[in-house]
Design an enzyme around this catalytic site. Structure first.
Site, PDB file in Angstrom:
ATOM      1  NE  ARG A  17      -3.274  19.685 -23.444  1.00 59.72           N
ATOM      2  CZ  ARG A  17      -4.287  20.370 -23.937  1.00 59.72           C
ATOM      3  NH1 ARG A  17      -4.639  20.194 -25.211  1.00 59.72           N
ATOM      4  NH2 ARG A  17      -4.964  21.215 -23.192  1.00 59.72           N
TER       5      ARG A  17
ATOM      6  CG  HIS B  41      -2.060  -0.995   1.055  1.00 63.81           C
ATOM      7  ND1 HIS B  41      -3.209  -0.727   0.343  1.00 63.81           N
ATOM      8  CD2 HIS B  41      -2.201  -2.263   1.508  1.00 63.81           C
ATOM      9  CE1 HIS B  41      -4.013  -1.775   0.365  1.00 63.81           C
ATOM     10  NE2 HIS B  41      -3.424  -2.726   1.075  1.00 63.81           N
TER      11      HIS B  41
ATOM     12  CG  ASP C 172      -8.664   3.788  -7.816  1.00 63.27           C
ATOM     13  OD1 ASP C 172      -9.846   4.057  -7.489  1.00 63.27           O
ATOM     14  OD2 ASP C 172      -8.371   2.788  -8.506  1.00 63.27           O
TER      15      ASP C 172
END
Length: 324
Positions: free
Chosen positions: A264, A214, A244
């Site tokens: 991008r 982690h 996340d």
């Protein structure tokens, strides 16, 4: 010790022979304040000068945000180059200035703003500020002016940062984003301006945690956050949405160009890497993009739901791509 128990109605007399006087037994704590002498320290307390002029926002989404007034003339407004920049449609781009004189006095001076500058409810053109004064710029934004020492000023800044920022990545937290998103949707709807959300999710993030631990996962999250931070504009809002997942709130750009911007971001993450315990950690992201003009029901919930739906399509169609 006697096993005899008192009988109901019988007078009970406790055996006091085994009861020790306070602080006379081996159970007494040698470090208690009762037994430990006071440490003698003759060093005088440090005297800190309250000479740091500070403006603190009192209301709205950014309530608690602290600005240090460091220059002789400090501009206040919603212009991106203002020293004290406040996102409020009721303020002029160059709304007012805070001026420090050679003698150490502070003045607020209105810069011919549309909606005016007020001290304690009274509209002013130029007036001296005293610590504790409340200054209102336009109809919505109120700030408190105060003189603090360096330690107090830094503490106030840290308290605001800790209440609005994710400590791991430095992105703003979900609570702040929800409040800001509601405000921005209302503004975009009222003024018919562009507003979009870019929702990013790290691909196969669980594998990094499982294989490297982690702490490695935390390092990867920090890296992705830094890549996004370097790619966005000052006026964009970057937030950690979930474990996340990240969100970029993009203002003033049409949908087609937001999609190019998202691509991008996707490339910046893919082509970067970060070292952890001798291992090069890499990641890609899947991205969903939605603009407010696409939503029939112009609400923050609808906007985020559309971005989330497109993020799901990006994940299920191969990952490392943008669906807009």
């Amino acid at each position: 010790m006697s096993d005899k128990r008192p009988v109901l109605g019988e007078k009970f007399e406790p055996n006091t022979a085994s009861i020790r006087a306070p602080l006379q037994g081996d159970w007494a704590d040698e470090d208690t304040a009762v037994t430990r002498p006071t440490d003698v320290n003759s060093t005088p307390a440090e005297v800190r000068a309250r000479d740091r002029a500070t403006l603190t926002i009192l209301n709205g989404v950014n309530a608690g945000q602290v600005f240090a007034v460091e220059n002789e003339t400090c501009s206040v407004g919603r212009d991106r180059n203002a020293d004290v920049r406040i996102e409020d449609a009721g303020m002029s781009r160059q709304h007012a200035s805070i001026i420090r004189t050679a003698s150490g006095q502070y003045f607020v001076e209105d810069a011919s703003s549309t909606n005016g500058t007020f001290i304690e409810g009274r509209r002013v053109q130029r007036v001296e500020l005293r610590s504790g004064d409340h200054v209102q710029f336009g109809p919505n934004t109120a700030l408190s002016f105060s003189l603090k020492d360096a330690r107090e000023q830094e503490l106030a800044r840290q308290l605001y940062e800790s209440s609005t920022r994710d400590p791991l990545t430095g992105a703003v937290n979900r609570r702040y984003l929800n409040e800001r998103l509601t405000t921005e949707v209302a503004y975009a709807t009222r003024h018919r301006t562009h507003l979009a959300t870019v929702l990013l999710d790290l691909d196969h993030f669980k594998l990094t945690n499982d294989r490297c631990g982690h702490l490695a996962g935390d390092q990867l999250l920090r890296f992705v956050a830094s890549q996004v931070t370097k790619s966005i504009r000052t006026e964009d809002v970057f937030a950690r949405w979930g474990g996340d997942e990240f969100v970029v709130l993009v203002r003033g750009i049409d949908h087609q160009n937001v999609a190019l911007f998202a691509n991008r971001l996707c490339a910046a993450v893919e082509h970067g890497r970060v070292e952890w315990a001798g291992v090069a950690l890499r990641s890609t992201v899947s991205v969903g993009v939605a603009s407010i003009e696409e939503c029939k029901n112009r609400s923050a919930l609808t906007l985020m739901a559309l971005a989330d739906e497109r993020l799901y399509r990006a994940k299920t169609s191969g990952r490392n791509r943008v669906v807009a």
